[in-house]
Design a protein around this motif. Structure first.
Motif, PDB file in Angstrom:
ATOM      1  N   GLN B  44       8.909  -1.704  14.648  1.00  0.00           N
ATOM      2  CA  GLN B  44       8.837  -0.968  13.391  1.00  0.00           C
ATOM      3  C   GLN B  44       7.563  -1.317  12.634  1.00  0.00           C
ATOM      4  O   GLN B  44       7.251  -2.485  12.412  1.00  0.00           O
ATOM      5  N   MET B  45       6.848  -0.304  12.218  1.00  0.00           N
ATOM      6  CA  MET B  45       5.633  -0.481  11.430  1.00  0.00           C
ATOM      7  C   MET B  45       6.022  -0.832  10.000  1.00  0.00           C
ATOM      8  O   MET B  45       6.771  -0.100   9.351  1.00  0.00           O
ATOM      9  N   ILE B  46       5.471  -1.935   9.510  1.00  0.00           N
ATOM     10  CA  ILE B  46       5.793  -2.423   8.177  1.00  0.00           C
ATOM     11  C   ILE B  46       4.526  -2.427   7.340  1.00  0.00           C
ATOM     12  O   ILE B  46       3.503  -2.975   7.756  1.00  0.00           O
ATOM     13  N   LEU B  47       4.589  -1.796   6.168  1.00  0.00           N
ATOM     14  CA  LEU B  47       3.418  -1.764   5.301  1.00  0.00           C
ATOM     15  C   LEU B  47       3.153  -3.157   4.747  1.00  0.00           C
ATOM     16  O   LEU B  47       4.026  -3.779   4.151  1.00  0.00           O
ATOM     17  N   VAL B  48       1.924  -3.633   4.925  1.00  0.00           N
ATOM     18  CA  VAL B  48       1.531  -4.949   4.424  1.00  0.00           C
ATOM     19  C   VAL B  48       0.853  -4.828   3.071  1.00  0.00           C
ATOM     20  O   VAL B  48       1.193  -5.532   2.113  1.00  0.00           O
ATOM     21  N   ILE B  49      -0.112  -3.899   2.976  1.00  0.00           N
ATOM     22  CA  ILE B  49      -0.896  -3.783   1.762  1.00  0.00           C
ATOM     23  C   ILE B  49      -1.585  -2.432   1.737  1.00  0.00           C
ATOM     24  O   ILE B  49      -1.841  -1.835   2.790  1.00  0.00           O
ATOM     25  N   ARG B  50      -1.877  -1.967   0.533  1.00  0.00           N
ATOM     26  CA  ARG B  50      -2.496  -0.652   0.357  1.00  0.00           C
ATOM     27  C   ARG B  50      -3.612  -0.765  -0.679  1.00  0.00           C
ATOM     28  O   ARG B  50      -3.530  -1.539  -1.627  1.00  0.00           O
ATOM     29  N   GLN B  51      -4.662   0.061  -0.481  1.00  0.00           N
ATOM     30  CA  GLN B  51      -5.794   0.076  -1.404  1.00  0.00           C
ATOM     31  C   GLN B  51      -6.158   1.520  -1.713  1.00  0.00           C
ATOM     32  O   GLN B  51      -6.306   2.327  -0.783  1.00  0.00           O
ATOM     33  N   ASN B  58      -9.809  -5.518  -5.493  1.00  0.00           N
ATOM     34  CA  ASN B  58      -9.167  -5.677  -4.198  1.00  0.00           C
ATOM     35  C   ASN B  58      -7.668  -5.924  -4.358  1.00  0.00           C
ATOM     36  O   ASN B  58      -7.245  -6.695  -5.213  1.00  0.00           O
ATOM     37  N   ALA B  59      -6.879  -5.257  -3.500  1.00  0.00           N
ATOM     38  CA  ALA B  59      -5.434  -5.417  -3.559  1.00  0.00           C
ATOM     39  C   ALA B  59      -5.013  -6.786  -3.030  1.00  0.00           C
ATOM     40  O   ALA B  59      -5.651  -7.349  -2.118  1.00  0.00           O
ATOM     41  N   THR B  60      -3.915  -7.292  -3.589  1.00  0.00           N
ATOM     42  CA  THR B  60      -3.350  -8.579  -3.165  1.00  0.00           C
ATOM     43  C   THR B  60      -1.830  -8.467  -3.160  1.00  0.00           C
ATOM     44  O   THR B  60      -1.250  -7.877  -4.082  1.00  0.00           O
ATOM     45  N   GLU B  61      -1.233  -8.999  -2.101  1.00  0.00           N
ATOM     46  CA  GLU B  61       0.228  -9.066  -2.008  1.00  0.00           C
ATOM     47  C   GLU B  61       0.580 -10.443  -1.449  1.00  0.00           C
ATOM     48  O   GLU B  61       0.545 -10.671  -0.242  1.00  0.00           O
ATOM     49  N   ASN B  62       0.885 -11.350  -2.351  1.00  0.00           N
ATOM     50  CA  ASN B  62       1.260 -12.720  -1.959  1.00  0.00           C
ATOM     51  C   ASN B  62       0.149 -13.341  -1.097  1.00  0.00           C
ATOM     52  O   ASN B  62      -0.973 -13.505  -1.561  1.00  0.00           O
ATOM     53  N   ARG B  63       0.433 -13.648   0.178  1.00  0.00           N
ATOM     54  CA  ARG B  63      -0.562 -14.317   1.025  1.00  0.00           C
ATOM     55  C   ARG B  63      -1.571 -13.349   1.639  1.00  0.00           C
ATOM     56  O   ARG B  63      -2.488 -13.769   2.341  1.00  0.00           O
TER      57      ARG B  63
END
Lengths: 112, 115
Positions: B44-51, B58-63
């Motif tokens: 399953q493809m899981i979205l990590v981050i979007r810009q 710059n986008a940031t999501e936790n690590r």
């Protein structure tokens, strides 16, 4: 809230046969897209459905066709299967105008 | 036509270390979205981050963070404090915001995390 669901998870078909894959989008999503992912490659866009119409199509032959129902669920049909059609078929849904899409777990199609 | 290129077929990182995955893209459009998706063995493809391209920050999501260089058409993903669960295929993807078109993916980078 169920995410994107696809059925079946695995399928084996014989060359020349026809196959139908199914996708139920995430609740609230009205746009459904299908992708083909060959082993070791990135997903390739097949087509996109919105309001029961094919809105956009990638570089795939007419053997690949689809349908979207009033409840936004969708089917992917492939006729005259070739060995090269063996791949993981991914369905993705999103709300029109929203950036991100959510994917199902895919259907692994093997053509023998 | 838009194209997405990931030049690193495989990358390896030690647990707790930092790794950067590269992505370049080609487009003539000014308004678009860029994504990083993770695909573990479960498929399953899981979205990590979007810009969003119009955002300079710059986008940031936790690590997870990105280095978005619009002029250079570069969009790299940095994973800090790598964990064993980060091992997966990572795909960079592009989508036009003008035509509401669908995504174009790169060929992917296989990330291995060593304990």
């Amino acid at each position: 809230d169920a995410g994107v669901t696809q059925s079946p998870t695995h399928l084996i078909k014989t060359r020349g046969q026809q196959v139908t894959l199914r996708c139920s989008p995430k609740s609230g999503h009205d746009t459904v897209s299908w992708y083909q992912q060959a082993l070791g490659q990135g997903p390739q866009f097949i087509f996109q459905y919105y309001e029961e119409e094919e809105r956009q199509r990638g570089n795939f032959p007419d053997r690949f066709s689809g349908h979207q129902f009033p409840n936004y669920s969708s089917e992917l049909n492939v006729n005259a299967l070739l060995l090269g059609d063996s791949a993981l078929y991914l369905c993705a849904s999103r709300r029109t105008g929203v950036a991100e899409a959510f994917f199902g777990q895919g259907t692994r199609l093997t053509v023998v | 036509a838009q194209t997405v290129t990931q030049s690193q077929p495989e990358m390896s990182v030690q647990e707790a270390e930092t790794v950067t995955l590269s992505c370049t893209y080609d487009t003539s459009e000014s308004d678009y979205y860029l994504f990083w998706y993770k695909q573990p063995p479960s498929r399953q493809m899981i979205l990590v981050i979007r810009q969003e391209a119009y955002k300079q920050q710059n986008a940031t999501e936790n690590r997870f963070s990105v280095n978005f260089q619009k002029a250079a058409k570069s969009f790299s993903l940095k994973i800090s404090d790598s964990q064993l669960g980060d091992a997966a295929m990572y795909f960079c993807a592009y989508r036009s915001a003008i035509h509401d078109n669908d995504m174009r993916f790169g060929a992917g980078t296989r990330l291995t995390v060593k304990p």
